[in-house]
Design a protein around this motif. Structure first.
Motif, PDB file in Angstrom:
ATOM      1  N   ALA A 121       0.843  -1.201   0.000  1.00 54.72           N
ATOM      2  CA  ALA A 121       0.000   0.000   0.000  1.00 54.72           C
ATOM      3  C   ALA A 121       0.874   1.245   0.000  1.00 54.72           C
ATOM      4  N   PRO A 122       0.601   2.160  -0.902  1.00 51.11           N
ATOM      5  CA  PRO A 122       1.418   3.380  -0.940  1.00 51.11           C
ATOM      6  C   PRO A 122       1.130   4.275   0.264  1.00 51.11           C
ATOM      7  N   ARG A 123       2.180   4.883   0.757  1.00 50.78           N
ATOM      8  CA  ARG A 123       2.046   5.837   1.858  1.00 50.78           C
ATOM      9  C   ARG A 123       2.087   7.246   1.274  1.00 50.78           C
TER      10      ARG A 123
ATOM     11  N   THR B  53       7.931  -3.458   5.414  1.00 48.17           N
ATOM     12  CA  THR B  53       8.525  -3.389   4.075  1.00 48.17           C
ATOM     13  C   THR B  53       9.516  -4.521   3.860  1.00 48.17           C
ATOM     14  N   LEU B  54      10.333  -4.799   4.870  1.00 43.07           N
ATOM     15  CA  LEU B  54      11.299  -5.894   4.737  1.00 43.07           C
ATOM     16  C   LEU B  54      10.607  -7.228   4.565  1.00 43.07           C
ATOM     17  N   LEU B  55       9.515  -7.446   5.301  1.00 39.33           N
ATOM     18  CA  LEU B  55       8.762  -8.690   5.152  1.00 39.33           C
ATOM     19  C   LEU B  55       8.150  -8.793   3.764  1.00 39.33           C
ATOM     20  N   SER B  56       7.652  -7.679   3.244  1.00 42.19           N
ATOM     21  CA  SER B  56       7.093  -7.690   1.899  1.00 42.19           C
ATOM     22  C   SER B  56       8.148  -8.018   0.867  1.00 42.19           C
ATOM     23  N   LEU B  57       9.333  -7.411   1.018  1.00 44.07           N
ATOM     24  CA  LEU B  57      10.418  -7.715   0.084  1.00 44.07           C
ATOM     25  C   LEU B  57      10.890  -9.154   0.243  1.00 44.07           C
ATOM     26  N   ARG B  58      10.918  -9.636   1.479  1.00 41.64           N
ATOM     27  CA  ARG B  58      11.295 -11.040   1.687  1.00 41.64           C
ATOM     28  C   ARG B  58      10.289 -11.976   1.033  1.00 41.64           C
TER      29      ARG B  58
ATOM     30  N   PRO C 227       6.023  -4.471  -5.009  1.00 38.88           N
ATOM     31  CA  PRO C 227       6.489  -4.177  -3.645  1.00 38.88           C
ATOM     32  C   PRO C 227       7.857  -3.489  -3.609  1.00 38.88           C
ATOM     33  N   LEU C 228       8.710  -3.788  -4.599  1.00 46.57           N
ATOM     34  CA  LEU C 228      10.034  -3.154  -4.626  1.00 46.57           C
ATOM     35  C   LEU C 228       9.910  -1.665  -4.907  1.00 46.57           C
ATOM     36  N   SER C 229       9.190  -1.316  -5.974  1.00 43.12           N
ATOM     37  CA  SER C 229       8.988   0.109  -6.258  1.00 43.12           C
ATOM     38  C   SER C 229       8.149   0.756  -5.168  1.00 43.12           C
ATOM     39  N   GLY C 230       7.164   0.007  -4.632  1.00 44.32           N
ATOM     40  CA  GLY C 230       6.365   0.548  -3.531  1.00 44.32           C
ATOM     41  C   GLY C 230       7.204   0.809  -2.299  1.00 44.32           C
ATOM     42  N   ALA C 231       8.149  -0.108  -2.041  1.00 47.43           N
ATOM     43  CA  ALA C 231       9.038   0.101  -0.890  1.00 47.43           C
ATOM     44  C   ALA C 231       9.914   1.332  -1.096  1.00 47.43           C
ATOM     45  N   LEU C 232      10.413   1.507  -2.325  1.00 44.79           N
ATOM     46  CA  LEU C 232      11.221   2.699  -2.600  1.00 44.79           C
ATOM     47  C   LEU C 232      10.384   3.964  -2.469  1.00 44.79           C
ATOM     48  N   ASP C 233       9.169   3.933  -3.027  1.00 45.66           N
ATOM     49  CA  ASP C 233       8.310   5.114  -2.922  1.00 45.66           C
ATOM     50  C   ASP C 233       7.944   5.397  -1.469  1.00 45.66           C
ATOM     51  N   ASN C 234       7.582   4.335  -0.753  1.00 49.11           N
ATOM     52  CA  ASN C 234       7.235   4.526   0.657  1.00 49.11           C
ATOM     53  C   ASN C 234       8.422   5.005   1.467  1.00 49.11           C
ATOM     54  N   SER C 235       9.608   4.481   1.130  1.00 51.60           N
ATOM     55  CA  SER C 235      10.811   4.933   1.831  1.00 51.60           C
ATOM     56  C   SER C 235      11.051   6.418   1.585  1.00 51.60           C
ATOM     57  N   ARG C 236      10.860   6.839   0.338  1.00 54.90           N
ATOM     58  CA  ARG C 236      11.031   8.262   0.040  1.00 54.90           C
ATOM     59  C   ARG C 236       9.989   9.100   0.779  1.00 54.90           C
TER      60      ARG C 236
END
Length: 842
Positions: free
Chosen positions: A59-61, A201-206, A766-775
């Motif tokens: 889910a995007p933040r 996020t780490l669990l999603s990437l895992r 999830p990878l791009s979502g994790a990057l977007d959420n991280s930003r």
């Protein structure tokens, strides 16, 4: 024993038509066997496969819009002015690859804006506390910051201006302090969800990494879907092939059996006629031998009576008829059929009706017989189909990065587990930072409160200064509050500027070095440039790929929901088509299908006994019997003279005789002739009529019977020789149809696997979502409030300087004046009133 005369001709006509139809149908049967399509098997079923790819969507933040957005924008613009330099690619490259080679002057050159700010902060840190110390010493010696010594006309204007500036400065401090409080609280509120988002996020990437082998294994396991469908069709393949053979050959076989049945009936009828003909001929010959003496005796007696002299009447006419009283037909002259009967002895040996019925039942049971005959081969086929091709079985094992997948999965799991204590520490230190921020904001609040209270008390004291009974305590208290605010300002200026610069240095660099380049895509371009990242951070190297991939392109593709296959260009390092090549599997299936056979030996069409019957008929010579000789004798009357008419004539002639003895003798002869006619002539005439029926039936049917026999024998012989070949061709055609259906099922699986692997499995959203959420977390939810906090705190810190100046200046006017001007009214002492002109009292 006699049969209707018209029975044999229709049977032979039917047999000839069936034989002709069979002859015409043979080529069409062959063509049907060669060109049969696969329509009998029905349309190929569309297989439904269960999706193997697991639904993954991070889910995007998004930071909700709020009233602080304009403040965040202002801070960003300020930081863009502070840091005018672009992204330092060379500096970051050297820092990542060779940290020892980084030069301080390069860092200082890049951080020039921050150096300037550091100089300003240093000057502030040096100047404000030093000034405060000097002011404190000066105040202790009562040399500065005292009171107004002499009252003058511009006093009220100066005082009013200073109070206005102090109030304005205090309001600015109040606004900055409120914004600092809010942004400090906002940072604190965002820290908890942001920290909790890290393990998520780490669990999603895992899951993205670790689920790939499982999903590929699930894809491979669904090979059982076409296997089960093919095995289901294999259960009915024997019946299907048997039904196809039965359907395509039934017209030919039915015609052949019908012709055999018709010929069998014709053979039976012909044999009955032939035996009846022979028996009738023999019986006629015997009867003729018995009849001839009796006729001769009657003729001799009549000739003697009619030639007596006393005979009266038409004795001469009767005498001529009496002379003709003799046998006409001589059946001893008819040809014998003993040779033909001898050749046809025992014919028909076979029961054609039962034989045809049995063959018909055998042919109709062909689907069931074919299924029984193919049972073993079908069982072997099912065992072969149950095997899984090696390429499909090793689909997951040969997938690129499978070893790296395990390492990444374990690394992400370890990172998620190990990060929790650090994240808890982050939350703990964030609590400390929040407390420090609240305390320092509270110091600003103290200054604001002191200024406001001091202003209120000072104004109150000024308004009551003309009252003779008033005391200067209120004004003095206001001045003291202002000086307390000044003391707080000097006291907390140093920690405030230190906190401001520390948070500014961290938050500003995060914004300008990370967030700005992240949003503009410069970070991705830096990562894509060869040599910028060390091998330990190279994504292609970490995943074991043969070619380098573009991080920016990968991010864009992942944002669209692309699969890892497209993103990582796995087609260069993984031959999917090789794993999906089932040609060897289908070739083996085709070889197994070649072992299917149908045995049609049980379908005789013509049993050996029936075959011997037809061969005996064919060689009997029944068509060569001289039926004309029979007809010659049959066309002659049994007795040349009509015995009945002769007896009636004798009765009339006996009545005309004058001699009773002659008349009586004539009457006796008449009765004898009638008795002879009834007892011997009429039965013999009946035999002649029956013989005529048999002769004419055989005469008309014998040639056609021989032709039909020859045709049936040749057609049946041809059919028995060709039926296995036709059945084999139909079997091969149906086998090819079944193979094509099986291949279509497996092709559906292959197409589904190709689409599933290349488009659905391991969707990297999830990878791009994790990057977007991280930003969003780092820049929007943490850096923006963080930077807004130090910006507001810096705002307050620097506005402490004018607050100090205006507070010190204003406090002088709140203390009692040593030399006051007297006036007739108190308007001079009132705030913002223009004093009247009065005379001084000496």
């Amino acid at each position: 024993m006699g049969r209707p005369r018209g029975l044999l001709a229709p049977l032979l006509g039917l047999g000839l038509s069936l034989g002709l139809g069979l002859a015409l149908n043979l080529p069409s049967a062959v063509a049907a066997a060669d060109s049969a399509d696969c329509g009998s098997l029905g349309p190929v079923e569309r297989l439904a496969f269960a999706p193997a790819a697991r639904a993954r969507w991070l889910a995007p933040r998004v930071r909700a819009p709020g009233p602080l957005d304009s403040l965040y924008g202002t801070v960003r613009h300020f930081l863009s002015v502070v840091q005018l330099n672009p992204f330092p690619s060379d500096l970051v490259k050297a820092l990542l690859n060779e940290p020892a080679s980084v030069k301080v002057d390069e860092v200082v050159r890049y951080e020039a804006g921050y150096v300037v700010c550091a100089v300003i902060a240093g000057l502030y840190l040096l100047a404000v506390p030093t000034t405060g110390l000097c002011f404190c010493c000066c105040r202790c010696r009562q040399r500065c910051g005292g009171r107004v010594k002499t009252e003058h006309k511009a006093l009220a204007c100066e005082r009013g201006a200073l109070m206005a500036f102090l109030l304005l400065t205090t309001l600015v401090l109040l606004i900055g302090m409120v914004c600092a409080f809010v942004t400090n609280q906002r940072v604190h509120e965002h820290t908890g969800p942001s920290v909790e988002a890290v393990p998520e996020t780490l669990l999603s990437l895992r899951g993205l990494v670790s689920d790939v082998p499982q999903e590929l294994q699930a894809v491979a396991q669904q090979f059982s879907r076409p296997q089960e469908r093919v095995q289901e069709e294999l259960d009915g393949v024997g019946m299907s092939i048997g039904s196809a053979i039965h359907t395509q050959l039934r017209s030919t076989v039915y015609l052949a059996l019908a012709s055999v049945s018709s010929l069998g009936q014709a053979l039976q009828v012909s044999m009955d006629h032939l035996r009846a003909l022979n028996a009738t001929s023999v019986e006629l010959q015997v009867a003729q031998r018995d009849l001839e003496p009796a006729v001769r005796d009657h003729r001799d007696r009549l000739l003697a009576l009619l030639q007596e002299p006393g005979c009266q009447g038409d004795c001469a006419g009767s005498l001529s008829r009496a002379r003709a009283l003799e046998l006409d037909a001589d059946f001893s002259q008819v040809p014998t059929v003993d040779d033909v009967l001898h050749r046809l002895k025992g014919v028909p040996e076979a029961n054609f009706s039962s034989m045809v019925q049995e063959d018909n039942s055998t042919f109709n049971a062909l689907p069931l017989l074919a299924a029984m005959q193919m049972a073993k081969e079908v069982a072997d086929l099912k065992k072969m189909v149950a095997q899984m091709p090696k390429g499909v079985k090793s689909l997951a094992k040969g997938f690129p990065g499978s070893d790296a997948t395990l390492r990444w999965s374990q690394a992400l799991e370890d990172l998620e587990r190990d990060s929790r204590p650090y994240l808890q520490e982050v939350q703990r230190y964030e609590t400390y930072r929040w407390i420090v921020g609240c305390v320092l904001c509270s110091t600003v609040l103290l200054v604001v409160v002191c200024n406001l209270v001091g202003l209120n008390l000072g104004i109150w004291g000024l308004s009551a200064r003309e009252d003779p009974s008033h005391s200067e305590d209120k004004g003095e208290a206001g001045a003291r509050f202002l000086m307390v605010g000044v003391g707080f300002s000097f006291l907390f200026a140093a920690p405030l500027i230190l906190l401001v610069f520390a948070t500014f240095l961290v938050g500003g660099n995060v914004q300008t070095l990370v967030c700005r380049s992240w949003e503009s895509g410069e970070l991705y371009e830096f990562a894509d440039s060869p040599g910028n990242l060390p091998p330990s951070m190279n994504l292609s190297h970490l995943l074991g790929l043969r070619k380098n991939i573009s991080v920016l392109l990968a991010y864009q593709q992942c944002s669209r929901g692309a699969a890892l296959w497209e993103v990582l260009k796995l087609n260069d390092s993984y031959d999917l088509e090789k794993h999906l090549d089932i040609s060897q599997y289908t070739s083996k299936l085709q070889q197994e299908l070649q072992n299917l056979k149908v045995n049609m030996q049980d379908l005789d069409l013509l049993s050996p006994a029936a075959h011997r019957d037809l061969e005996a008929l064919q060689s009997s010579g029944i068509e060569n019997i001289r039926y004309g000789d029979f007809l010659v004798q049959i066309q002659k009357p049994v007795v040349r003279t009509d015995v009945g008419e002769l007896a009636q004539e004798l009765d009339r002639l006996a009545q005309a005789q004058g001699s009773s003895a002659l008349g009586q003798q004539l009457q006796e002869e008449a009765r004898g002739l009638r008795s002879l006619y009834q007892q011997k002539v009429i039965p013999q005439e009946n035999l002649v009529a029956e013989l005529n029926l048999h002769v004419r039936a055989l005469e008309s049917s014998a040639p056609d019977l021989q032709r039909e026999t020859s045709s049936v024998l040749s057609n049946v012989t041809y059919l028995k020789r060709e039926l296995p070949a036709w059945a084999t061709r139909i079997l091969r055609n149906e086998s090819e149809c079944f193979l094509a259906r099986g291949i279509s099922y497996f092709s559906q699986y292959v197409d589904w696997v190709r689409e599933e692997v290349t488009q659905r499995i391991a969707t990297c959203q999830p990878l791009s979502g994790a990057l977007d959420n991280s930003r969003v977390i780092l820049c929007d939810m943490m850096a923006d409030p963080w930077n807004a906090f130090w910006f507001c705190l810096a705002w307050c810190t620097f506005f402490l300087v004018p607050s100090i100046v205006f507070a010190v200046k204003t406090s002088k006017y709140f203390r009692p004046i040593r030399k006051r001007l007297s006036s007739t009214s108190s308007e001079e002492t009132q705030l913002f009133h223009i004093p009247r002109v009065t005379s001084l009292k000496l």
